[in-house]
Design a protein around this motif. Structure first.
Motif, PDB file in Angstrom:
ATOM      1  N   SER A 230     -67.846 -55.381   7.022  1.00 22.70           N
ATOM      2  CA  SER A 230     -68.037 -55.725   8.587  1.00 22.70           C
ATOM      3  C   SER A 230     -66.443 -57.321   8.032  1.00 22.70           C
ATOM      4  O   SER A 230     -66.316 -57.820   7.435  1.00 22.70           O
ATOM      5  N   PHE A 231     -66.859 -57.767   8.972  1.00 20.72           N
ATOM      6  CA  PHE A 231     -65.791 -58.610  10.049  1.00 20.72           C
ATOM      7  C   PHE A 231     -66.208 -59.337  11.118  1.00 20.72           C
ATOM      8  O   PHE A 231     -66.576 -58.846  12.402  1.00 20.72           O
ATOM      9  N   GLY A 232     -66.797 -60.983  10.484  1.00 21.39           N
ATOM     10  CA  GLY A 232     -66.962 -61.497  11.434  1.00 21.39           C
ATOM     11  C   GLY A 232     -66.814 -62.997  11.662  1.00 21.39           C
ATOM     12  O   GLY A 232     -66.291 -63.699  10.683  1.00 21.39           O
ATOM     13  N   TYR A 233     -66.900 -63.784  12.304  1.00 20.87           N
ATOM     14  CA  TYR A 233     -66.981 -65.191  12.497  1.00 20.87           C
ATOM     15  C   TYR A 233     -68.214 -65.642  12.342  1.00 20.87           C
ATOM     16  O   TYR A 233     -69.482 -65.971  12.846  1.00 20.87           O
ATOM     17  N   LEU A 234     -68.577 -67.795  11.517  1.00 22.21           N
ATOM     18  CA  LEU A 234     -69.422 -67.787  11.253  1.00 22.21           C
ATOM     19  C   LEU A 234     -69.356 -69.046  11.537  1.00 22.21           C
ATOM     20  O   LEU A 234     -68.086 -70.264  11.694  1.00 22.21           O
ATOM     21  N   TRP A 235     -70.671 -69.456  12.889  1.00 21.55           N
ATOM     22  CA  TRP A 235     -69.814 -71.513  13.014  1.00 21.55           C
ATOM     23  C   TRP A 235     -70.710 -72.056  13.367  1.00 21.55           C
ATOM     24  O   TRP A 235     -71.905 -71.577  14.056  1.00 21.55           O
ATOM     25  N   LYS A 236     -71.225 -73.450  13.364  1.00 22.86           N
ATOM     26  CA  LYS A 236     -72.017 -74.314  13.747  1.00 22.86           C
ATOM     27  C   LYS A 236     -71.501 -75.083  14.668  1.00 22.86           C
ATOM     28  O   LYS A 236     -70.637 -75.955  14.455  1.00 22.86           O
ATOM     29  N   GLU A 237     -72.337 -75.129  15.303  1.00 23.75           N
ATOM     30  CA  GLU A 237     -72.217 -76.503  16.692  1.00 23.75           C
ATOM     31  C   GLU A 237     -72.759 -77.367  16.164  1.00 23.75           C
ATOM     32  O   GLU A 237     -72.407 -78.746  16.303  1.00 23.75           O
ATOM     33  N   SER A 238     -74.180 -77.682  15.539  1.00 23.59           N
ATOM     34  CA  SER A 238     -74.323 -78.515  14.505  1.00 23.59           C
ATOM     35  C   SER A 238     -75.368 -78.091  13.505  1.00 23.59           C
ATOM     36  O   SER A 238     -75.534 -77.340  13.352  1.00 23.59           O
ATOM     37  N   GLU A 239     -76.040 -79.318  12.744  1.00 25.38           N
ATOM     38  CA  GLU A 239     -77.042 -78.694  11.455  1.00 25.38           C
ATOM     39  C   GLU A 239     -77.828 -77.954  11.957  1.00 25.38           C
ATOM     40  O   GLU A 239     -78.482 -77.371  11.431  1.00 25.38           O
ATOM     41  N   ARG A 240     -78.468 -78.111  13.538  1.00 24.75           N
ATOM     42  CA  ARG A 240     -79.590 -77.384  14.340  1.00 24.75           C
ATOM     43  C   ARG A 240     -79.576 -76.019  14.347  1.00 24.75           C
ATOM     44  O   ARG A 240     -79.780 -74.579  15.111  1.00 24.75           O
ATOM     45  N   LYS A 241     -78.213 -75.471  14.883  1.00 25.67           N
ATOM     46  CA  LYS A 241     -77.629 -74.976  15.877  1.00 25.67           C
ATOM     47  C   LYS A 241     -76.656 -73.793  15.210  1.00 25.67           C
ATOM     48  O   LYS A 241     -75.321 -74.442  14.445  1.00 25.67           O
ATOM     49  N   GLU A 242     -76.388 -72.244  14.883  1.00 24.37           N
ATOM     50  CA  GLU A 242     -75.561 -71.903  13.635  1.00 24.37           C
ATOM     51  C   GLU A 242     -75.510 -70.334  14.768  1.00 24.37           C
ATOM     52  O   GLU A 242     -76.423 -69.029  15.446  1.00 24.37           O
ATOM     53  N   HIS A 243     -73.829 -69.774  14.633  1.00 27.67           N
ATOM     54  CA  HIS A 243     -73.757 -68.588  15.348  1.00 27.67           C
ATOM     55  C   HIS A 243     -73.476 -67.915  13.918  1.00 27.67           C
ATOM     56  O   HIS A 243     -72.551 -68.037  13.090  1.00 27.67           O
ATOM     57  N   LEU A 244     -72.964 -66.584  14.460  1.00 33.66           N
ATOM     58  CA  LEU A 244     -72.545 -65.277  13.543  1.00 33.66           C
ATOM     59  C   LEU A 244     -72.190 -64.120  14.863  1.00 33.66           C
ATOM     60  O   LEU A 244     -73.238 -63.546  15.065  1.00 33.66           O
ATOM     61  N   LEU A 245     -70.682 -64.161  14.459  1.00 36.24           N
ATOM     62  CA  LEU A 245     -70.741 -63.067  15.344  1.00 36.24           C
ATOM     63  C   LEU A 245     -69.945 -61.789  14.435  1.00 36.24           C
ATOM     64  O   LEU A 245     -69.300 -62.286  13.912  1.00 36.24           O
ATOM     65  N   ASN A 246     -70.204 -60.510  14.069  1.00 39.06           N
ATOM     66  CA  ASN A 246     -69.839 -59.722  13.331  1.00 39.06           C
ATOM     67  C   ASN A 246     -68.260 -59.273  14.306  1.00 39.06           C
ATOM     68  O   ASN A 246     -68.642 -58.332  15.832  1.00 39.06           O
ATOM     69  N   LEU A 247     -67.676 -58.989  14.615  1.00 38.31           N
ATOM     70  CA  LEU A 247     -66.695 -58.046  15.923  1.00 38.31           C
ATOM     71  C   LEU A 247     -67.281 -56.359  15.339  1.00 38.31           C
ATOM     72  O   LEU A 247     -67.088 -55.756  16.361  1.00 38.31           O
ATOM     73  N   THR A 248     -67.903 -56.160  14.021  1.00 38.67           N
ATOM     74  CA  THR A 248     -67.072 -55.069  13.944  1.00 38.67           C
ATOM     75  C   THR A 248     -68.518 -54.576  11.892  1.00 38.67           C
ATOM     76  O   THR A 248     -68.221 -55.434  11.447  1.00 38.67           O
ATOM     77  N   GLU A 249     -69.806 -54.535  12.143  1.00 41.94           N
ATOM     78  CA  GLU A 249     -70.179 -54.542  11.536  1.00 41.94           C
ATOM     79  C   GLU A 249     -70.570 -52.639  11.121  1.00 41.94           C
ATOM     80  O   GLU A 249     -70.980 -52.287  11.795  1.00 41.94           O
ATOM     81  N   ILE A 250     -70.257 -52.220   9.540  1.00 34.16           N
ATOM     82  CA  ILE A 250     -69.944 -50.269   9.622  1.00 34.16           C
ATOM     83  C   ILE A 250     -71.438 -49.938   8.323  1.00 34.16           C
ATOM     84  O   ILE A 250     -71.267 -51.075   7.467  1.00 34.16           O
ATOM     85  N   THR A 251     -72.106 -49.829   8.515  1.00 29.77           N
ATOM     86  CA  THR A 251     -72.665 -48.329   7.397  1.00 29.77           C
ATOM     87  C   THR A 251     -72.494 -46.712   6.821  1.00 29.77           C
ATOM     88  O   THR A 251     -72.781 -46.356   8.335  1.00 29.77           O
ATOM     89  N   TYR A 252     -71.790 -46.123   6.551  1.00 30.24           N
ATOM     90  CA  TYR A 252     -72.201 -45.032   5.813  1.00 30.24           C
ATOM     91  C   TYR A 252     -73.279 -44.567   5.236  1.00 30.24           C
ATOM     92  O   TYR A 252     -72.831 -45.440   3.705  1.00 30.24           O
ATOM     93  N   ALA A 253     -74.399 -44.582   5.008  1.00 30.50           N
ATOM     94  CA  ALA A 253     -75.417 -44.147   4.347  1.00 30.50           C
ATOM     95  C   ALA A 253     -75.525 -42.088   4.435  1.00 30.50           C
ATOM     96  O   ALA A 253     -75.171 -41.166   4.591  1.00 30.50           O
TER      97      ALA A 253
END
Length: 764
Positions: A461-484
Motif C-alpha cells: 500500500s501507498f498512502g497518506y495519513l494526516w490529522k486535522e486535530s486530536e479529534r479528526k484523522e484521515h487515512l487515504l491509501n492511493l493504492t492498496e494491493i492484496t494478492y491471496a
C-alpha cells in the motif's frame, strides 16, 4: 428461624462488622463516620439550595472510610490484619493495599471546614452567607454537621474594560466580545479567574509574550444596585514594560543533536547551516534542513503567537525522532521588540531492535500468542523518515466454538517506510500540531488453518495519513494491493465444498487493488465530558478505474485477468459509530452501531471473501459463535460437519450493541450488555435460502444478552463475558424470540446456548 438463613446471616455480618470496627480504636478515639451539610433560608430558591448543598458537601474534609452496603470492609480488613513487622509480605499487603486505616474524629477541623464553606459561598455570590458547625457523638462514633444560611445571590450588572489608548489596554479591550463575564450572570470567582486566563490567552496570540494573568485586576463594585455588582477589568500599575509590548520573531536557531551535560552548543563554521529563516547548528549534519523548515510554524518577522509556539513543539514531538524537545525565547539584541527562538532537540537512538511476545484475541473467538521481532531506523534517509522491518509468527486456537481444534498458524514479514510529510507533487501544510505522513507498506503472510487449507498473502500500500486535530484523522491509501493464493487444501475441505459451493470462494485466488479512505472522529480523550463519541467511516474502491478502462463485465463474458487472476471490482462502505454516556466516575453506558454495505460489479459477480462482512464472536454478537450468524435467516450450522463449522459472510451488515459498565471493586469491573445484528447478501444464493436482504431485515436480527467481568491491570484489560441468545433469526417466523425458553437450571439448555468469551481489551 431456619426459613431465611441468608437474611439472618446478612444482618449478623452487618452487626458484627459494624461493632468490630470500633473495638479496635484506642481509648479516647472516635471513628469519624461523615458529615452532613444543610443549606437553609428562604432568600434562595429550593433549586439553588439543592445545587449549593451538592457542591458544599464535596468540599468537607476528611472523607470517612469507604462504605459498601452500609459496611466498611476496607476498614475491617485493616483492623483484622493486625500489626505488621515488615514492609512486605501478605499481611502488609492486606493491611496497607487492600485495607484502609480508620478516619478519626480527631482529624476533623470544624473551624477550617466552616471557613471553606463560607469562602465558597462568598466566591459564588452569596456575600452575606452565615455558616455554623457542630458535631454529634454516639458511642465511639462521631459525625459533623454544617449549616449554611445564604442570602440572596449577587448578579453581574456591567463589565467594564480599560478605556485608555495604550497598546496593551487597546488589546485587552478588543478581547471583550468573547468575555466569559455576562450581564445578569451570577457572581463567580472561578469564572473571573477563567476570564483573566482567557484574556492572557488572546494577548499571547497578539505578540504579548511576557504578559501573564497576574497583571490583570478585576475590581468588584457592589454599591451599584440591589444585589448587583459591576466588574471592572484593570491592568495593574506594576505591570513591567516588557509585558506591555508585542514582540516579533527574529532569529530561529535549532540544535538538532543537543545533549544535556555535553557541550553541544559550540557554534563553528562547519556546524552552522542556514536554510531559509532557520539556522541549524549540528556538526554531525544528522538531519536535512528542510525537516525543520516544514515542521516549525514560525518565520522571521512573524508576530509571536502561542498557537504557532505550541504547534511547532507538538510537530517536533510528533516526528517521533526526538527523545526531548525543549524551547526557549530570548529578547533579541536587534533594535526593536524582537525575540530569538531556540530549539534544543535530543534525538532518540537512530536504530533499535525490539522483541515482543503478545497475547491476542480476535472477533472469530480465536485466542493465541504472537512473537514479533522489530527493527527500526528513525532517520532512514536523513529526513526523519521511520523505516521498520518486522518478522512475526504466532498460534491461534479457538477457546469456545465448534472449530475448536482447527488451529491457525501464521508467520510473515512486513516493511514500512514513513515520511514525515506528504510525498506528492503539491505542497501540503497541515494547520494542526500533527505532522502529515506518507506511508509505504510491503508485506507477506503465510497462514495455515490446520486440517483445512493454507493461504499465502502478499500486501502492498501507498498512502497518506494526516490529522486535522486530536479529534479528526484521515487515512487515504492511493493504492492498496492484496494478492491471496491457496495451498495445501485438504480432502476434508474439498468434501465440504461439494456440499456447500460458497466455500470455494474462500480458497479462490484473489487480486484486490484500488484506493481506500477512512475518516475518524473522536472526543473520547475528554474525560470530563458526560457524552463522548467515536466515529469511523471507511470507503474501499477496488478495481474501479481498471474496470472502466478495460470494459470488464463478467456477466457479459468479458472477464479481465491480470497474471491469470481476475481482479476484484467493488465498492464497500462501512460506518462505525460509538457513544459513551458517563453515569458517574466509575460507571458508563457504551453503545455502538455498525452499518456497512459492499457492492460487486464489472469484473466481479460477488465480493471477495476477505472483504465481506462477518458477525458474531467476542467483539460482536457475544451470544453467538464467531462468524456463525446469517446471512439473513440462513442457518449455517446445517452445512457443518461434526468437526468443522464454516464462516458465514455477507454483503450488508447491521450491528447494534449497548453495554453498562461499572466498577465493582479495585481493578475488577462488571458489565451488562445486549447485542443485536445480522448480515445479508445482496443477491439470491440457492445454497443459502433466506440470505437476501429485504424490507423484513428488522425481523431477521439476532439478539443476545449477557454479563461480564473486566480485570483492568492498566497495561492490559482481561475480559470475560457469559452470554446467551434471546432471539434466533434462523428459527421460523413467529418463533424467533426465545427469551421464554431461557432455563439456566437445564444442562442441555446451557450446553446449547451459553457462550463464554475470553478476550483482551474492551469490545468497543
Amino acid at each position: 428461624m431456619n426459613k431465611y438463613p441468608f437474611i439472618y446471616t446478612f444482618f449478623l455480618i452487618v452487626l458484627v462488622s459494624s461493632c468490630s470496627n470500633t473495638r479496635f480504636l484506642s481509648e479516647g478515639d472516635l471513628l469519624y463516620t461523615g458529615a452532613t451539610v444543610k443549606v437553609e433560608g428562604k432568600e434562595v430558591s429550593k433549586k439553588e439550595r439543592k445545587a449549593l448543598k451538592s457542591k458544599l458537601q464535596e468540599l468537607v474534609r476528611p472523607k470517612p472510610n469507604a462504605k459498601i452496603l452500609g459496611l466498611r470492609p476496607k476498614l475491617y480488613i485493616y483492623n483484622i490484619a493486625g500489626e505488621t513487622k515488615k514492609d512486605k509480605g501478605f499481611r502488609y499487603w492486606l493491611k496497607n493495599k487492600v485495607g484502609e486505616p480508620p478516619v478519626l474524629y480527631s482529624q476533623v477541623d470544624l473551624e477550617y471546614n466552616k471557613s471553606v464553606l463560607q469562602n465558597f459561598s462568598e466566591n459564588n455570590g452569596y456575600f452575606n452567607a452565615k455558616t455554623s458547625a457542630d458535631s454529634t457523638r454516639r458511642g465511639k462514633k462521631a459525625t459533623a454537621e454544617y449549616t449554611v444560611k445564604p442570602a440572596r445571590q449577587y448578579k453581574i450588572n456591567e463589565v467594564k474594560f480599560p478605556t485608555d489608548s495604550s497598546v496593551l489596554a487597546t488589546a485587552v479591550r478588543k478581547t471583550s466580545k468573547r468575555s466569559l463575564l455576562k450581564k445578569d450572570q451570577a457572581f463567580n470567582l472561578d469564572v473571573i479567574k477563567e476570564e483573566r486566563a482567557r484574556i492572557d490567552g488572546r494577548l499571547k496570540e497578539k505578540g504579548f509574550f511576557y504578559f501573564n494573568p497576574d497583571y490583570l485586576l478585576v475590581q468588584v463594585d457592589s454599591t451599584v444596585a440591589d444585589h448587583q455588582v459591576d466588574l471592572i477589568v484593570k491592568i495593574k500599575e506594576a505591570t513591567p514594560k516588557m509585558a506591555e509590548t508585542p514582540y516579533q520573531i527574529n532569529k530561529i536557531i535549532v540544535y538538532p543533536n543537543y545533549s544535556i551535560g555535553v557541550d553541544s552548543l559550540i557554534d563553528n563554521k562547519n556546524s552552522i547551516v542556514k536554510y531559509n529563516d532557520i539556522t541549524i547548528i549540528d556538526s554531525t549534519k544528522m538531519f536535512k534542513p528542510r525537516v525543520f523548515d516544514r515542521t516549525l510554524n514560525f518565520s522571521k518577522g512573524d508576530l509571536y503567537n502561542r498557537t504557532d509556539h505550541n504547534l511547532s513543539l507538538n510537530r517536533l514531538v510528533n516526528l517521533g525522532t526526538f527523545k526531548f524537545v525543549k524551547n526557549q525565547f530570548k529578547v533579541s539584541d536587534t533594535i526593536g521588540n524582537y525575540l530569538d527562538a531556540y530549539y534544543f532537540l535530543t534525538p532518540l537512538p537512530k536504530k533499535s531492535l525490539r522483541l515482543e511476545l503478545l497475547a491476542k484475541t480476535n472477533s472469530a473467538n480465536y485466542t493465541g500468542t504472537e512473537l514479533n521481532l522489530n527493527w527500526s531506523n528513525r532517520n532512514a534517509i536523513g529526513g526523519a523518515e521511520l523505516l521498520t522491518i518486522s518478522a512475526f509468527g504466532g498460534l491461534e486456537v479457538q477457546v469456545s466454538g465448534q472449530n475448536n481444534g482447527f488451529n491457525v498458524y501464521r508467520f510473515g514479514s512486513e516493511a514500512n517506510l514513513i515520511w514525515p510529510r506528504l510525498v506528492a507533487p503539491f505542497r501540503f501544510h497541515s494547520p494542526s500540531g500533527f505532522v502529515p505522513k506518507t506511508k509505504l507498506t510491503l508485506g507477506y503472510e503465510y497462514q495455515n488453518r490446520t486440517k483445512l487449507y493454507s493461504l499465502q498473502t502478499f500486501k502492498g500500500s501507498f498512502g497518506y495519513l494526516w490529522k486535522e486535530s486530536e479529534r479528526k484523522e484521515h487515512l487515504l491509501n492511493l493504492t492498496e494491493i492484496t494478492y491471496a493464493s491457496p495451498r495445501n487444501v485438504t480432502a476434508l475441505y474439498l468434501d465440504q465444498i461439494q456440499a456447500n459451493q460458497s466455500l470455494q470462494k474462500v480458497i479462490d485466488k484473489q487480486l484486490i487493488f484500488g484506493p481506500t479512505y477512512s475518516y475518524t472522529y473522536t472526543n473520547t480523550v475528554q474525560k470530563r465530558k458526560k457524552n463522548t463519541f467515536y466515529y469511523k467511516g471507511t470507503v474501499d474502491l477496488a478495481g474501479n478505474i481498471t474496470g472502466l478502462a478495460t470494459g470488464a463485465d463478467t456477466k457479459k463474458g468479458n472477464t479481465i485477468n491480470i497474471f491469470n487472476v481476475p481482479f476484484s471490482q467493488f465498492i464497500k462502505i462501512e460506518n462505525d459509530f460509538r457513544h459513551y454516556y458517563k453515569l458517574g466516575p466509575d460507571s458508563q453506558i457504551a453503545s455502538r452501531i455498525i452499518v456497512g454495505a459492499g457492492y460487486a460489479y464489472g469484473n466481479s459477480t460477488e465480493m471477495p471473501f476477505i472483504k465481506q462482512f462477518f458477525i458474531g464472536g467476542t467483539n460482536s454478537l457475544r451470544a453467538f459463535r464467531a462468524r456463525s450468524i446469517g446471512p439473513g435467516t440462513f442457518d449455517g450450522s446445517t452445512t457443518a460437519t461434526n468437526t468443522f463449522l464454516p464462516d458465514q459472510s455477507g454483503d450488508i451488515k447491521l450491528e447494534l450493541n449497548t453495554e453498562y459498565r461499572a466498577k465493582i471493586y479495585g481493578l475488577v469491573k462488571g458489565a451488562l450488555f445486549i447485542d443485536a445484528g445480522n448480515i445479508w447478501l445482496l443477491n439470491e444464493n440457492a445454497d443459502k435460502p433466506g440470505a437476501k436482504f429485504s424490507k423484513k431485515f428488522i425481523s431477521e436480527l439476532a439478539v443476545g444478552a449477557g454479563v461480564g467481568l473486566r480485570f483492568d491491570f492498566s497495561f492490559l484489560v482481561l475480559r470475560t463475558d457469559l452470554a446467551f441468545p434471546i432471539r434466533k433469526p434462523y428459527l421460523s417466523e413467529g418463533n424467533r424470540w426465545v427469551l421464554d425458553k431461557v432455563d439456566f437450571g437445564s444442562g442441555s439448555w446451557r450446553k446449547e446456548n451459553l457462550i463464554f468469551n475470553l478476550a483482551i481489551g474492551y469490545p468497543f
